[in-house]
Design a protein around this motif. Structure first.
Motif, PDB file in Angstrom:
ATOM      1  N   GLY A 167       6.976  22.321  -5.858  1.00 17.26           N
ATOM      2  CA  GLY A 167       5.681  22.494  -5.206  1.00 17.26           C
ATOM      3  C   GLY A 167       5.681  21.902  -3.808  1.00 17.26           C
ATOM      4  N   LEU A 168       4.543  21.404  -3.393  1.00 18.24           N
ATOM      5  CA  LEU A 168       4.408  20.808  -2.064  1.00 18.24           C
ATOM      6  C   LEU A 168       5.504  19.777  -1.822  1.00 18.24           C
ATOM      7  CD1 LEU A 168       2.670  20.436   0.543  1.00 18.24           C
ATOM      8  CD2 LEU A 168       1.459  18.615  -0.688  1.00 18.24           C
ATOM      9  N   HIS A 169       6.228  19.928  -0.710  1.00 13.93           N
ATOM     10  CA  HIS A 169       7.289  18.985  -0.348  1.00 13.93           C
ATOM     11  C   HIS A 169       6.700  17.964   0.623  1.00 13.93           C
ATOM     12  CE1 HIS A 169      11.686  18.084   0.483  1.00 13.93           C
ATOM     13  NE2 HIS A 169      11.041  17.352   1.372  1.00 13.93           N
ATOM     14  N   VAL A 170       6.702  16.702   0.220  1.00 14.97           N
ATOM     15  CA  VAL A 170       6.104  15.628   1.019  1.00 14.97           C
ATOM     16  C   VAL A 170       7.195  14.684   1.500  1.00 14.97           C
ATOM     17  CG1 VAL A 170       4.414  13.764   1.059  1.00 14.97           C
ATOM     18  CG2 VAL A 170       4.023  15.767  -0.404  1.00 14.97           C
ATOM     19  N   ASN A 171       7.358  14.602   2.815  1.00 12.78           N
ATOM     20  CA  ASN A 171       8.260  13.618   3.412  1.00 12.78           C
ATOM     21  C   ASN A 171       7.464  12.364   3.755  1.00 12.78           C
ATOM     22  OD1 ASN A 171      10.659  15.271   3.565  1.00 12.78           O
ATOM     23  ND2 ASN A 171       9.727  16.344   5.295  1.00 12.78           N
ATOM     24  N   LEU A 172       7.909  11.221   3.239  1.00 17.23           N
ATOM     25  CA  LEU A 172       7.287   9.939   3.581  1.00 17.23           C
ATOM     26  C   LEU A 172       8.196   9.226   4.576  1.00 17.23           C
ATOM     27  CD1 LEU A 172       6.115   8.687   0.053  1.00 17.23           C
ATOM     28  CD2 LEU A 172       4.843  10.060   1.724  1.00 17.23           C
ATOM     29  N   ALA A 173       7.782   9.209   5.834  1.00 19.73           N
ATOM     30  CA  ALA A 173       8.581   8.559   6.878  1.00 19.73           C
ATOM     31  C   ALA A 173       8.291   7.063   6.830  1.00 19.73           C
ATOM     32  CB  ALA A 173       8.256   9.144   8.246  1.00 19.73           C
ATOM     33  N   VAL A 174       9.205   6.324   6.221  1.00 18.20           N
ATOM     34  CA  VAL A 174       9.047   4.883   6.018  1.00 18.20           C
ATOM     35  C   VAL A 174      10.306   4.195   6.533  1.00 18.20           C
ATOM     36  CG1 VAL A 174       8.593   3.066   4.341  1.00 18.20           C
ATOM     37  CG2 VAL A 174       7.679   5.362   3.939  1.00 18.20           C
ATOM     38  N   GLY A 175      10.130   3.186   7.394  1.00 20.16           N
ATOM     39  CA  GLY A 175      11.298   2.615   8.053  1.00 20.16           C
ATOM     40  C   GLY A 175      11.951   3.659   8.935  1.00 20.16           C
ATOM     41  N   TYR A 176      11.095   4.452   9.591  1.00 21.73           N
ATOM     42  CA  TYR A 176      11.568   5.623  10.332  1.00 21.73           C
ATOM     43  C   TYR A 176      11.490   5.398  11.837  1.00 21.73           C
ATOM     44  CZ  TYR A 176      11.881  10.282  12.257  1.00 21.73           C
ATOM     45  OH  TYR A 176      12.271  11.363  13.003  1.00 21.73           O
ATOM     46  N   GLY A 177      12.482   5.905  12.547  1.00 25.77           N
ATOM     47  CA  GLY A 177      12.478   5.945  14.002  1.00 25.77           C
ATOM     48  C   GLY A 177      13.230   7.180  14.454  1.00 25.77           C
ATOM     49  N   GLY A 178      12.635   7.969  15.325  1.00 31.12           N
ATOM     50  CA  GLY A 178      13.256   9.217  15.753  1.00 31.12           C
ATOM     51  C   GLY A 178      14.566   9.017  16.495  1.00 31.12           C
ATOM     52  N   ARG A 179      14.627   8.034  17.377  1.00 24.99           N
ATOM     53  CA  ARG A 179      15.875   7.777  18.098  1.00 24.99           C
ATOM     54  C   ARG A 179      16.973   7.331  17.144  1.00 24.99           C
ATOM     55  NH1 ARG A 179      13.994   4.497  23.588  1.00 24.99           N
ATOM     56  NH2 ARG A 179      12.997   6.269  24.647  1.00 24.99           N
ATOM     57  N   SER A 180      16.616   6.443  16.217  1.00 30.69           N
ATOM     58  CA  SER A 180      17.601   5.972  15.242  1.00 30.69           C
ATOM     59  C   SER A 180      18.094   7.122  14.375  1.00 30.69           C
ATOM     60  CB  SER A 180      16.985   4.885  14.352  1.00 30.69           C
ATOM     61  OG  SER A 180      16.622   3.755  15.110  1.00 30.69           O
ATOM     62  N   ILE A 231       0.833  -1.207   0.000  1.00 30.17           N
ATOM     63  CA  ILE A 231       0.000   0.000   0.000  1.00 30.17           C
ATOM     64  C   ILE A 231       0.866   1.253   0.000  1.00 30.17           C
ATOM     65  CG2 ILE A 231      -1.619   1.332   1.417  1.00 30.17           C
ATOM     66  CD1 ILE A 231      -2.763  -1.477   2.299  1.00 30.17           C
ATOM     67  N   ILE A 232       1.947   1.246   0.779  1.00 30.83           N
ATOM     68  CA  ILE A 232       2.847   2.404   0.819  1.00 30.83           C
ATOM     69  C   ILE A 232       3.505   2.626  -0.538  1.00 30.83           C
ATOM     70  CG2 ILE A 232       5.035   3.238   1.787  1.00 30.83           C
ATOM     71  CD1 ILE A 232       4.165   1.941   4.455  1.00 30.83           C
ATOM     72  N   ALA A 233       3.915   1.541  -1.191  1.00 26.53           N
ATOM     73  CA  ALA A 233       4.523   1.661  -2.521  1.00 26.53           C
ATOM     74  C   ALA A 233       3.535   2.274  -3.505  1.00 26.53           C
ATOM     75  CB  ALA A 233       4.990   0.292  -3.011  1.00 26.53           C
ATOM     76  N   GLU A 234       2.275   1.840  -3.447  1.00 30.04           N
ATOM     77  CA  GLU A 234       1.248   2.385  -4.339  1.00 30.04           C
ATOM     78  C   GLU A 234       1.013   3.865  -4.053  1.00 30.04           C
ATOM     79  OE1 GLU A 234      -2.108  -0.078  -3.619  1.00 30.04           O
ATOM     80  OE2 GLU A 234      -1.301  -1.813  -4.713  1.00 30.04           O
ATOM     81  N   LEU A 235       0.956   4.224  -2.768  1.00 29.51           N
ATOM     82  CA  LEU A 235       0.736   5.624  -2.397  1.00 29.51           C
ATOM     83  C   LEU A 235       1.884   6.505  -2.887  1.00 29.51           C
ATOM     84  CD1 LEU A 235      -0.809   7.848  -0.861  1.00 29.51           C
ATOM     85  CD2 LEU A 235       0.468   7.167   1.206  1.00 29.51           C
ATOM     86  N   ALA A 236       3.120   6.047  -2.688  1.00 27.39           N
ATOM     87  CA  ALA A 236       4.285   6.826  -3.125  1.00 27.39           C
ATOM     88  C   ALA A 236       4.231   7.071  -4.632  1.00 27.39           C
ATOM     89  CB  ALA A 236       5.564   6.103  -2.738  1.00 27.39           C
ATOM     90  N   GLU A 237       3.877   6.037  -5.382  1.00 24.13           N
ATOM     91  CA  GLU A 237       3.761   6.183  -6.836  1.00 24.13           C
ATOM     92  C   GLU A 237       2.696   7.214  -7.201  1.00 24.13           C
ATOM     93  OE1 GLU A 237       5.050   5.262  -9.636  1.00 24.13           O
ATOM     94  OE2 GLU A 237       6.610   3.894  -8.966  1.00 24.13           O
TER      95      GLU A 237
END
Length: 259
Positions: A146-159, A101-107
């Motif tokens: 235009g709109l800058h979209v960050n996709l936090a995937v495989g994300y961890g704030g501490r890491s 689903i994430i791959a489809e959304l990113a596309e």
């Protein structure tokens, strides 16, 4: 019944217009971070057999949410889609569905005119196909302004903070500096430059759906001075009126940095 539904629809549209008028000339956030939550609960409540329907509905809502932000002139939005904890704790089928689903959304997002779509996180922890899609999307939209979209995937704030410090140490070592010199010169600004979002403004507003009130390891460093807004609606049920209320609430707050 039809007349009642039409009446409710008309009232809703009128309220949306009223909220937009109230926001005319107001200070809107430069960067909004969104933590979509409640997809699985939404699927359970509607009797779906798996969480995938909830995640798919949540992804569709995030696309809609981004359009709301774009329409309001918000330049940067970060979406929390998949954490490092999710990679470890979700059952294998749900995780496989979520990755697809994430791959489809990113596309889909990469084909929005002018949008810059950038993955942030540990792509080396992701399945090869998802990592490839995110890399392609990143490259395809690199020159968009235009709109800058960050996709936090495989994300961890501490890491992310650990990776930033490691990057600073490696760079300092390459330049031949000593640990004593590094310790004496290290600043919060320097760490910020080496985060996954280095060079971007910190989020002014963090929104979370489903009534949960916690950060869940999202943008820990960047949200030190952020405003927070919690919405009771489950992720797929988020409405534009909920979003506009959040922005209106933000516009009326007296932001006090460091106090």
């Amino acid at each position: 019944m039809r007349g009642a539904n039409e009446g409710r629809g008309l009232l809703y549209r009128l309220y949306i217009s009223r909220l937009r008028r109230q926001l005319a000339g107001a200070t809107v956030p430069h960067h909004v971070a969104m933590m979509i939550d409640g997809n699985r609960r939404w699927a359970r409540q509607l009797g779906y057999a798996s969480a995938a329907q909830g995640h798919r509905a949540g992804a569709a809502k995030m696309h809609e949410f981004l359009r709301w932000c774009d329409d309001l002139g918000i330049p940067v939005v970060s979406l929390y889609l998949l954490s490092t904890d999710n990679l470890r704790k979700r059952d294998s089928q749900e995780l496989a569905d979520l990755i697809e689903i994430i791959a489809e959304l990113a596309e889909e997002l990469s084909h929005e005119p002018g949008w810059r779509v950038r993955p942030v996180g540990r792509t080396d922890l992701l399945p090869a196909e998802l990592a490839r899609v995110l890399a392609d999307v990143d490259e395809r939209t690199r020159d968009n302004t235009g709109l800058h979209v960050n996709l936090a995937v495989g994300y961890g704030g501490r890491s992310e903070i650990v990776d930033a410090v490691r990057s600073i140490i490696a760079q300092h070592d390459e330049n031949g500096g000593s640990l004593e010199e590094l310790a004496a010169s290290l600043t919060p600004e320097q760490i910020g430059e080496h985060l996954y979002t280095g060079g971007q403004p910190d989020p002014d507003l963090v929104i979370r759906t489903s009534g949960e009130q916690r950060l869940s390891d999202f943008l820990l460093w960047q949200s030190a001075h952020s405003e927070f807004y919690f919405v009771e609606a489950l992720g797929p049920d988020l409405r534009e009126v909920d979003f506009l209320r959040a922005i209106r609430d933000y516009a009326t707050r007296d932001r006090r940095f460091g106090g």
